[in-house]
Design a protein around this motif. Structure first.
Motif, PDB file in Angstrom:
ATOM      1  N   THR A 120      66.645  -5.257  57.108  1.00 20.61           N
ATOM      2  CA  THR A 120      65.934  -6.530  57.191  1.00 20.61           C
ATOM      3  C   THR A 120      65.185  -6.767  55.892  1.00 20.61           C
ATOM      4  OG1 THR A 120      64.358  -7.870  58.459  1.00 20.61           O
ATOM      5  CG2 THR A 120      63.892  -5.510  58.297  1.00 20.61           C
ATOM      6  N   PHE A 154      57.820 -12.383  51.482  1.00 22.22           N
ATOM      7  CA  PHE A 154      56.495 -12.564  52.070  1.00 22.22           C
ATOM      8  C   PHE A 154      55.593 -13.216  51.021  1.00 22.22           C
ATOM      9  CE2 PHE A 154      58.354  -9.184  54.627  1.00 22.22           C
ATOM     10  CZ  PHE A 154      58.023  -9.583  55.914  1.00 22.22           C
ATOM     11  N   THR A 172      62.684  -9.959  53.746  1.00 24.46           N
ATOM     12  CA  THR A 172      62.008 -11.252  53.751  1.00 24.46           C
ATOM     13  C   THR A 172      61.197 -11.400  52.476  1.00 24.46           C
ATOM     14  OG1 THR A 172      61.804 -11.230  56.172  1.00 24.46           O
ATOM     15  CG2 THR A 172      60.381 -12.741  54.987  1.00 24.46           C
ATOM     16  N   THR A 226      63.901 -15.679  62.553  1.00 23.50           N
ATOM     17  CA  THR A 226      64.776 -14.661  61.983  1.00 23.50           C
ATOM     18  C   THR A 226      66.233 -15.073  62.144  1.00 23.50           C
ATOM     19  OG1 THR A 226      64.411 -13.497  64.079  1.00 23.50           O
ATOM     20  CG2 THR A 226      63.245 -12.678  62.164  1.00 23.50           C
ATOM     21  N   ASN A 268      58.756 -16.127  64.839  1.00 23.38           N
ATOM     22  CA  ASN A 268      59.370 -15.659  63.590  1.00 23.38           C
ATOM     23  C   ASN A 268      60.818 -16.147  63.586  1.00 23.38           C
ATOM     24  OD1 ASN A 268      59.891 -12.372  62.020  1.00 23.38           O
ATOM     25  ND2 ASN A 268      59.600 -14.364  61.106  1.00 23.38           N
ATOM     26  N   ARG A 294      61.068  -7.487  65.520  1.00 27.29           N
ATOM     27  CA  ARG A 294      62.230  -7.792  64.681  1.00 27.29           C
ATOM     28  C   ARG A 294      63.110  -6.554  64.534  1.00 27.29           C
ATOM     29  NH1 ARG A 294      61.976  -9.624  58.371  1.00 27.29           N
ATOM     30  NH2 ARG A 294      60.452 -11.113  59.193  1.00 27.29           N
ATOM     31  N   THR A 306      67.187 -11.584  57.976  1.00 33.89           N
ATOM     32  CA  THR A 306      66.182 -12.213  57.141  1.00 33.89           C
ATOM     33  C   THR A 306      65.277 -13.076  58.011  1.00 33.89           C
ATOM     34  OG1 THR A 306      65.848 -13.570  55.153  1.00 33.89           O
ATOM     35  CG2 THR A 306      67.633 -14.232  56.631  1.00 33.89           C
ATOM     36  N   ALA A 307      64.363 -13.818  57.380  1.00 38.36           N
ATOM     37  CA  ALA A 307      63.465 -14.695  58.132  1.00 38.36           C
ATOM     38  C   ALA A 307      62.956 -15.797  57.225  1.00 38.36           C
ATOM     39  CB  ALA A 307      62.291 -13.906  58.705  1.00 38.36           C
ATOM     40  N   LEU A 308      62.713 -16.942  57.812  1.00 41.90           N
ATOM     41  CA  LEU A 308      62.117 -18.060  57.089  1.00 41.90           C
ATOM     42  C   LEU A 308      60.989 -18.625  57.940  1.00 41.90           C
ATOM     43  CD1 LEU A 308      62.373 -19.754  54.493  1.00 41.90           C
ATOM     44  CD2 LEU A 308      63.694 -21.405  55.818  1.00 41.90           C
TER      45      LEU A 308
END
Length: 252
Positions: free
Chosen positions: A198, A202, A200, A116, A114, A186, A163-165
């Motif tokens: 947090t 999705f 994201t 992040t 992940n 996370r 965040t996350a990509l």
């Protein structure tokens, strides 16, 4: 989205890299009859390239938008994603799941990851920063539009969030509950470094279900069928998902 490698974010020295955030066992036996075991930790600084390659091999093939727009067939977009992941990894906030060996030995076989990172309210992005058709479409329609319809900073009263990509599990280990454990990790990481929120985007139902299970709320939903090109044709033809959900939670 998070900042570049020059981000103001500095991980506290009191939280060493890499730290193991959790260990877990799978939910069912593998073909060899054994239940797999995993450790979820920070990405080691000397494994950035391996994690980017893992994501390239698995994420682009399976993620709804990347699959629909054929990122793997768009070398410019592919490299753009890879370069951005490498920048995010410099923050030392990304997670990787390794398969544990029998007898408790350490292993570097990647089972999931992940990407992040930390995003600041003062970060600024431009559609023109990204090259390649697929990358530009995803940034324009999902990331820029999502930030327009929901302001996470104001919603939670914070100036930064986690965040996350890209969240991905090797197909070999799907159905073992690993994606859920990575999302839980996370929160472990975020809590340790003092993050409060947090969030994201999705993009598919499987990840949306996992996010709901760890307590993330839907702040906004973007329907893919609403996006049309200048000729009125769908931007995401035959996409294997209905919508993108902007989901977030406080880290407690």
């Amino acid at each position: 989205m998070a900042g570049s490698a020059e981000s103001k974010w500095k991980r506290p020295e009191s939280v060493p890299v890499p730290t193991i955030w959790r260990t877990c066992s799978g939910l069912r036996p593998m073909p060899d009859g054994k239940i797999p075991k995993f450790r979820i930790q920070d990405v080691p600084p000397d494994m950035h390239d391996e994690v980017v390659q893992f994501m390239s091999d698995h994420f682009f093939r399976d993620e709804a938008l990347c699959s629909c727009l054929n990122v793997l067939g768009d070398p410019v977009s592919l490299k753009g994603f890879q370069d951005f992941w490498k920048e995010l990894l410099q923050q030392n906030m990304a997670l990787v799941a390794f398969l544990e060996e029998d007898g408790g030995g350490t292993s570097t076989r990647i089972a999931g990851a992940n990407i992040t990172a930390i995003s600041y309210k003062t970060d600024h992005y431009s559609y023109d920063m990204f090259k390649g058709h697929a990358t530009r479409v995803i940034v324009r329609d999902i990331l820029e539009y999502a930030s327009y319809i929901v302001n996470v900073y104001d919603h939670y009263g914070v100036d930064k969030y986690m965040t996350a990509l890209g969240l991905c599990v090797d197909r070999t280990f799907r159905g073992q509950g690993l994606g859920l454990e990575i999302l839980k990790a996370r929160f472990d990481l975020g809590r340790a470094v003092g993050m409060e929120v947090t969030m994201t985007a999705f993009t598919g139902p499987a990840s949306q279900i996992l996010a709901h299970r760890v307590g993330m709320d839907v702040l906004a939903e973007v329907m893919y069928e609403d996006f049309k090109d200048e000729d009125g044709k769908p931007v995401y033809p035959n996409i294997k998902s209905k919508s993108c959900k902007i989901m977030a939670a406080r880290i407690k």
